[in-house]
Design a protein around this motif. Structure first.
Motif, PDB file in Angstrom:
ATOM      1  N   HIS A 185       0.826  -1.212   0.000  1.00 28.74           N
ATOM      2  CA  HIS A 185       0.000   0.000   0.000  1.00 28.74           C
ATOM      3  C   HIS A 185       0.862   1.264   0.000  1.00 28.74           C
ATOM      4  N   THR A 236     -12.237   1.036  -6.971  1.00 33.54           N
ATOM      5  CA  THR A 236     -11.440   0.078  -6.197  1.00 33.54           C
ATOM      6  C   THR A 236     -11.206  -1.225  -6.973  1.00 33.54           C
ATOM      7  N   THR A 267      -8.186  -4.471   0.596  1.00 38.35           N
ATOM      8  CA  THR A 267      -7.732  -3.784   1.808  1.00 38.35           C
ATOM      9  C   THR A 267      -6.435  -3.009   1.549  1.00 38.35           C
ATOM     10  N   GLN A 310      -7.360   0.206  -0.190  1.00 38.46           N
ATOM     11  CA  GLN A 310      -7.988   1.138   0.749  1.00 38.46           C
ATOM     12  C   GLN A 310      -6.954   1.785   1.671  1.00 38.46           C
ATOM     13  N   LYS A 311      -5.945   1.010   2.077  1.00 40.25           N
ATOM     14  CA  LYS A 311      -4.883   1.576   2.918  1.00 40.25           C
ATOM     15  C   LYS A 311      -4.106   2.650   2.149  1.00 40.25           C
ATOM     16  N   GLN A 353      -6.232   5.750   1.879  1.00 37.91           N
ATOM     17  CA  GLN A 353      -6.357   6.418   3.170  1.00 37.91           C
ATOM     18  C   GLN A 353      -5.127   7.263   3.485  1.00 37.91           C
ATOM     19  N   LYS A 365      -5.531  10.427   1.599  1.00 42.38           N
ATOM     20  CA  LYS A 365      -6.592  11.250   2.186  1.00 42.38           C
ATOM     21  C   LYS A 365      -6.059  12.003   3.406  1.00 42.38           C
ATOM     22  N   GLU A 366      -5.235  11.332   4.201  1.00 41.70           N
ATOM     23  CA  GLU A 366      -4.652  11.977   5.380  1.00 41.70           C
ATOM     24  C   GLU A 366      -3.702  13.103   4.993  1.00 41.70           C
TER      25      GLU A 366
END
Length: 254
Positions: free
Chosen positions: A12, A37, A49, A52-53, A56, A59-60
């Motif tokens: 990721h 996705t 997963t 998604q990691k 994320q 996004k942070e």
């Protein structure tokens, strides 16, 4: 024989790195919708997963934003170029510190928060730059520079005490036009500067002050400013979030 080297980062992190580079370099401009996705799973041959990691992480960093029912979109723009020479000159008469006036030219809101003013024994490289002995002190003015209320740069600026004593630089308050303007008024106008730029792992102070995402490096600039007769009048450690900004130097070759 060359040693075999592999990228030991997790899957990721590798995906996030590739997408981040496309965003910061403009290949994925703001407003672009990322593939779904399932499409990303097929492209990178990883589990859901893992995708998604990766998303994320970005996004942070405020580079991506999810819109329920629509998908994931690029939020961040390309990295903003900072031209150091634009901020080195004293402010024009009656004008604010150039960090603020230059931001206004870009339709941004620049601000400065003064964190501390104190006489300290500076770090080794600062002592060397200012010609100080090991136990000599310098004046430290520590500030946070922000753009549109986002912390942009943490600055540790050191000045020889013989220049600062008896001036507003010693007071815990902001200076009209900034220290370049005050020093110029005192007869020490900035004539040249030398920058050394590096990418480094941030300290806890830098992570907290600049609100950095996890594992994000910082861009560190060590700057020495000289006045007439090549006298050093300032040595600064300037720390920026590496994913938000880039330095721009335009140099005429002799």
């Amino acid at each position: 024989m060359a040693r075999l080297f592999i990228d030991s980062r997790s899957a990721h992190q590798k995906i996030a790195a590739k997408l981040r580079r496309q965003i910061t370099r403009g290949d994925l401009p703001a407003g672009t919708q990322l593939p779904s996705t399932p499409e990303l799973i097929a492209e990178y041959e990883v589990a859901g997963t893992t995708v998604q990691k990766a998303l994320q992480l970005l996004k942070e960093e405020h580079l991506l934003v999810g819109q329920p029912g629509r998908g994931v979109f690029v939020q961040g723009a390309t990295q903003q170029s900072i031209s150091p020479v634009s901020y080195m000159r004293p402010a024009d008469a009656g004008q604010p510190y150039r960090w603020i006036s230059e931001a206004q030219k870009r339709s941004q809101r620049g601000s400065v928060t003064l964190l501390s003013v104190e006489a300290v024994i500076p770090p080794y490289e600062v002592r060397q730059a200012l010609g100080l002995e090991d136990e000599d002190q310098a004046l430290l003015r520590k500030q946070v520079l922000s753009l549109d209320d986002e912390p942009t740069e943490l600055t540790h600026s050191y000045y020889p005490l013989e220049l600062a004593e008896g001036t507003a630089m010693m007071e815990r308050r902001k200076i009209k036009g900034g220290t370049p303007t005050l020093l110029a008024d005192l007869g020490y106008p900035p004539r040249s500067f030398v920058d050394e730029v590096s990418s480094e792992i941030p300290t806890e102070e830098e992570v907290v002050t600049l609100q950095l995402p996890k594992d994000m490096p910082v861009m560190m600039t060590f700057r020495v400013v000289y006045s007439d007769s090549a006298s050093p009048i300032e040595a600064s450690l300037l720390t920026k979030a590496a994913h938000r900004y880039r330095m721009r130097y335009a140099i005429d070759l002799p």
